[in-house]
Design a protein around this motif. Structure first.
Motif, PDB file in Angstrom:
ATOM      1  N   ALA A  20       0.916  -1.197   0.046  1.00  0.00           N
ATOM      2  CA  ALA A  20       0.055   0.307  -0.163  1.00  0.00           C
ATOM      3  C   ALA A  20       0.964   1.109  -0.018  1.00  0.00           C
ATOM      4  O   ALA A  20       0.770   2.357  -0.643  1.00  0.00           O
ATOM      5  N   ARG A  21       1.927   1.280   0.833  1.00  0.00           N
ATOM      6  CA  ARG A  21       2.878   2.319   0.865  1.00  0.00           C
ATOM      7  C   ARG A  21       3.582   2.689  -0.473  1.00  0.00           C
ATOM      8  O   ARG A  21       3.926   3.722  -0.854  1.00  0.00           O
ATOM      9  N   SER A  24       0.969   3.882  -3.079  1.00  0.00           N
ATOM     10  CA  SER A  24      -0.403   4.708  -2.596  1.00  0.00           C
ATOM     11  C   SER A  24      -0.814   5.586  -3.702  1.00  0.00           C
ATOM     12  O   SER A  24      -1.867   6.279  -3.622  1.00  0.00           O
ATOM     13  N   ASN A  25      -0.095   6.030  -4.877  1.00  0.00           N
ATOM     14  CA  ASN A  25      -0.777   6.569  -5.856  1.00  0.00           C
ATOM     15  C   ASN A  25      -1.702   5.962  -6.636  1.00  0.00           C
ATOM     16  O   ASN A  25      -2.659   6.872  -7.091  1.00  0.00           O
ATOM     17  N   GLN A  28      -5.539   1.935  -2.509  1.00  0.00           N
ATOM     18  CA  GLN A  28      -5.465   2.027  -1.099  1.00  0.00           C
ATOM     19  C   GLN A  28      -5.676   0.734  -0.339  1.00  0.00           C
ATOM     20  O   GLN A  28      -6.487  -0.276  -1.198  1.00  0.00           O
ATOM     21  N   LYS A  39      -7.588   3.675  -6.465  1.00  0.00           N
ATOM     22  CA  LYS A  39      -8.022   4.798  -6.313  1.00  0.00           C
ATOM     23  C   LYS A  39      -8.309   5.688  -7.586  1.00  0.00           C
ATOM     24  O   LYS A  39      -8.375   4.952  -8.571  1.00  0.00           O
TER      25      LYS A  39
END
Ligand SMILES: Nc1ncnc2c1ncn2[C@@H]1O[C@H](COP(=O)(O)OP(=O)(O)O)[C@@H](O)[C@H]1O
Ligand SMILES: Nc1ncnc2c1ncn2[C@@H]1O[C@H](COP(=O)(O)OP(=O)(O)O)[C@@H](O)[C@H]1O
Ligand SMILES: [Mg+2]
Ligand SMILES: [Mg+2]
Ligand SMILES: [Mg+2]
Ligand SMILES: [Mg+2]
Lengths: 328, 219, 328, 219
Positions: A20-21, A24-25, A28, A39
């Protein structure tokens, strides 16, 4: 067991956190229940949801994003996810055009997705992927879903992105499934963190022919032989199942199970492409790499998908996920 | 109603459950290695881990469970197993307990009622798993026990007999999976290679049923 | 030795054939001497050439294409290529703006590239990559070049594509090298086909700390411990070398050595990102996967590149290679 | 000119080379396992494979080589090694023979000439590798042999002495690498861990020089 982990209990959560890190763009990660969702989703688009046990990375979490999945539900390692994951994911990503579940044919996956679907109160369909031709078509539980799943997700994902409705997506998904055949061979087993030892023993001069993707034994044990001979067995089973016409266009996917170097996968690609081309098939697209893995298993599977113009166009359509990206 | 000849004086309500769950947990952990090996041999090796995860979640329900009636408790157990276990066994055991919870609303907690409740659970596994006896699954333990309960309920057998029969049926059923070809579950992929191995789900079902019988006999 | 190959003698050639076949839309493969070169090159662009022993795939062949390398020269497994490969590749891809060699700092690579450069009669420069901080800066042979090489190739590749001249590319390459630090840990050795057995023995509770990418032993043997503790050691060495300022933007690259599942690499990413963020560094880009591999070695390396706006812009620029693709 | 006291009657021209190359090939193959283990221990294990690849390529040059004079033959050998071996040793041995080819143009093939030619080769390795004696590389074999040749040339030693001194210097030089720390090549990455292992390139250089000495003594 030698693994880069902190504890057997925390490995899945920590790995998902890292995923996820790192991405993250585009995605999520929802904890409890666990699901990864896209996203920036398009409005009024069929929501594509897949899932299955963890340990097959990048499948499915790495395939969430524009042009592919809207959500992926990872279970524990090699363990189907639970219905609440699919239900919550569906409720989070559905936006008016219904939900398409893409499910690999394993008792656990099928039943857990089924339970979620029964609880879901919006239009939904399921595409069942059963591309593993190491089992006969009339096998008592049906054939397993393996590396062909990614191809289904890519092509249907592009259709959904282009505005296809639920019925069309479902139909297209079934078409891709019917046009796809896969088979794999394992050189080693793999080690599930919670077990701490390889799932099966295998001697230095043996392979497991016709394996699934959960570190389990295959259809039969065979002697380790040349790559060409192993490819022959896999490709022949695929060829006999799909019975492609001459001049048929196809996508050839060599999938590594996790511990086999790219050098060997490309060698297998060469051998397999030659096999199919000698039979008059035109390999027009390729995908070589570790996509549907079994943790640290050595070995690979071959997948062939017979492609028509529509499928080709959707395959080529832009995609932006952690593991597959082009055109964006 | 729990106060009757079969269920015994102390099993008046769901306070029976927490110690039972603890006993089952202990028994499964005691046999973890063996069960793990069974699922590794002809499956993917995770069955015991899934079950332990489910039991751990159940063990945290203690206070909640004892406040519920049997129907609600079964429902809660079913939902908990379903959302923590995963795998084939999670959906099946989850379904079983949810169905038992539904049936428990209609039944007294006597031998006939328990038999009906248990049968509803087993039927839901058969339906969800599209499976029946003889396919080398947990059903090979669960169905014989259902049959033994049904016949003991008909004959109104005494408690000791009922419990002895449960254990015998479960154990014989579990053992019957050894020589079977599998037609459901992962073992089905192995064809002839699955023969000679006991099914992991059949073994855990048998262990659980035997613990239940033992706990009931102490009441 | 268990490998998907036909013979030790043919593995490299057959693998390159498969690679060429799978990616014929973007590259071509020249036999004898072996090099992979880009199709459709831009006019009057600095030609970027890299190379090194095979066995690190996708490095470097998988990084040939628009926005990255113009040619890659694969040697035998873990053996530097020979000067004729670099010379012929340079002559094939050079088109008026000179040649930039990107060389990992190993005696063999350096000397073979040097000999090629001496024979080449067009303007040329060399960027020497030496990002491995497991060795002290003043090590007698200099530090090794490892996973940071990909980052140099991507950023300089984008600059060359944008029209930067040879001197600018060389300068930028040196800047990326100076902004990059890497260090790796191995959980297993790997098996070079020609050797048929692992390069070193290692017990079940040990790791080799500070390894290069040729299956050789590392700086020291350590006990196998948690991923977090291993990450601490690697990340600390990187941090102490680069001494980044607070608020410094950076790219964090977790590179798998070949046999470590993605699940573990993401877990390492999570741990490393946390480490650097706690030190005030802003991780603005990520790359997680098997890029600079050592055949079937298990383990990974961490690479941090401190990024300024120019480097970020070049990192984000479109790229179309077999292994790295975005924006196209 | 080859007909003189040192080089012997039969070593009149480059027809000497094919059997020599075959003898070297045989010796390296005989010691393959050991050499492989040496490079695996403190390097990446490929040195013997690289050398065998180079020697195989040389063995295919037979007809070509015997038609060349010594200078051209050395050049050809250098270019062949350089374009087939790869690795550190390929560039170094390649450079060595190319430099020897250049120097051979200026020299007679007598002891003084051979010493000068060999020294030119060793100097080119030192230059290319930025290395010298004592760094745990092939130079620890090659340089002592150069020194022994130089002193024997000065003293105009007889053939048997020259050859015995070559073998002794090579062997002692090779063995000296065992206790060294490495400051060049891959072994340098290991620091103290490199101690206790003989350098693979030093060992192959020694094997080759000993075969050459033996072949010369038979002439
Ligand atoms: N269709 C089915 N019907 C009944 N039981 C089944 C079915 N499929 C699997 N099982 C049972 O589930 C057990 C496996 O559970 P588990 O290992 O937790 O899940 P998975 O097979 O998904 O890894 C098997 O041993 C078998 O007893
Ligand atoms: N800088 C150097 N100068 C002289 N000899 C060197 C140097 N670097 C390496 N060597 C020699 O080369 C040998 C290794 O050759 P090889 O294994 O073929 O290449 P690589 O080290 O590239 O794998 C070493 O054992 C050493 O003798
Ligand atoms: Mg499972
Ligand atoms: Mg299982
Ligand atoms: Mg090497
Ligand atoms: Mg070497």
């Amino acid at each position: 067991m030698k693994k880069l982990i902190n504890s057997v209990e925390s490995v899945l959560e920590e790995s998902l956190n890292g995923f996820a890190r790192a991405h993250s763009n585009i995605i999520q990660f929802n904890h409890q229940p666990n699901y990864v969702s896209r996203k920036n989703k398009s409005e009024n688009k069929v929501a594509l949801i897949s899932g299955g046990g963890a340990g097959h990375e990048p499948l499915h979490t790495g395939l969430v994003g524009k042009g592919m999945l809207d959500a992926a539900c990872p279970g524990q390692v090699f363990t189907s996810p639970t219905p609440d994951q699919m239900l919550m994911a569906a409720q989070a990503v559905e936006n008016g055009a219904g939900v398409l579940f893409i499910v690999k044919n394993y008792a656990g996956d099928v039943m857990n997705f089924e339970i979620a679907a029964e609880m879901l109160d919006c239009p939904h369909e399921t595409v069942l992927v059963n591309d593993d031709v190491s089992l006969p078509k009339d096998h008592s539980t049906g054939r397993r879903g393996v590396a062909g799943t990614l191809i289904v997700e890519k092509i249907v994902g592009a259709a959904a992105e282009a505005g296809a409705d639920l019925a069309t997506c479902k139909q297209l998904g079934d078409k891709v499934v019917n046009s796809t055949a896969s088979m794999g061979v394992a050189l080693t087993s793999c080690t599930v963190p919670a077990l701490g030892q390889p799932t099966f023993d295998i001697s230095d001069n043996e392979v497991e022919m016709g394996v699934g993707i959960h570190g389990e034994r295959g259809r039969e044990v065979m002697s380790l032989t040349t790559a060409d001979e192993l490819v022959q067995i896999l490709a022949k089973a695929i060829d006999e199942d799909l019975k492609p016409a001459k001049e048929q266009c196809a996508l050839l996917h060599i999938n590594g199970f996790g511990a086999t170097p790219l050098m060997e996968l490309y060698l297998v690609y060469d051998s397999a492409a030659q096999f199919f081309e000698e039979r008059g098939i035109k390999i027009v697209r390729s995908l070589v790499g570790n996509y549907t893995t079994s943790l640290d298993m050595a070995g690979c599977s071959i997948t062939l998908t017979l492609m028509d113009d529509e499928m080709l166009q959707y395959w080529d359509a832009p995609v932006h996920t952690a593991a597959l990206r082009w055109g964006i | 109603m729990l106060c009757n000849k079969f269920t015994g004086q102390n099993m008046t309500d769901t306070t029976f459950l927490p110690p039972l769950i603890a006993a089952i947990q202990a028994e499964i952990l005691n046999n973890e290695e063996e069960i793990s090996a069974l699922d590794r041999a002809i499956g993917d090796g995770d069955h015991v881990t899934n079950l332990i995860r489910g039991l751990e979640a159940l063990s945290k329900l203690n206070d909640e469970l004892v406040q519920l009636d049997w129907s609600a408790a079964f429902m809660k157990i079913g939902m908990t197993l379903m959302s923590t276990m995963g795998g084939a066994s999670g959906s099946l055991l989850g379904s079983m307990f949810v169905s038992m919870g539904k049936e428990a609303k209609e039944q007294d907690i006597d031998l006939a009622g328990i038999t009906a409740i248990y049968a509803a659970g087993v039927e839901s596994i058969k339906a969800r798993g599209k499976a029946d006896i003889g396919e080398k699954t947990m059903l090979d333990t669960l169905i014989p026990v259902m049959q033994s309960l049904q016949s003991d309920a008909e004959q109104n057998s005494d408690k000791a007999t009922v419990l002895a029969n449960i254990k015998a049926a479960a154990t014989q059923g579990m053992q019957s999976t050894k020589d079977m070809l599998a037609t459901k579950g992962r073992a089905s992929f192995l064809g002839e290679r699955a023969r000679g191995h006991i099914d992991a789900g059949a073994r855990t079902s048998q262990l659980i049923l035997c613990v239940i019988a033992d706990q009931l006999s102490e009441n």
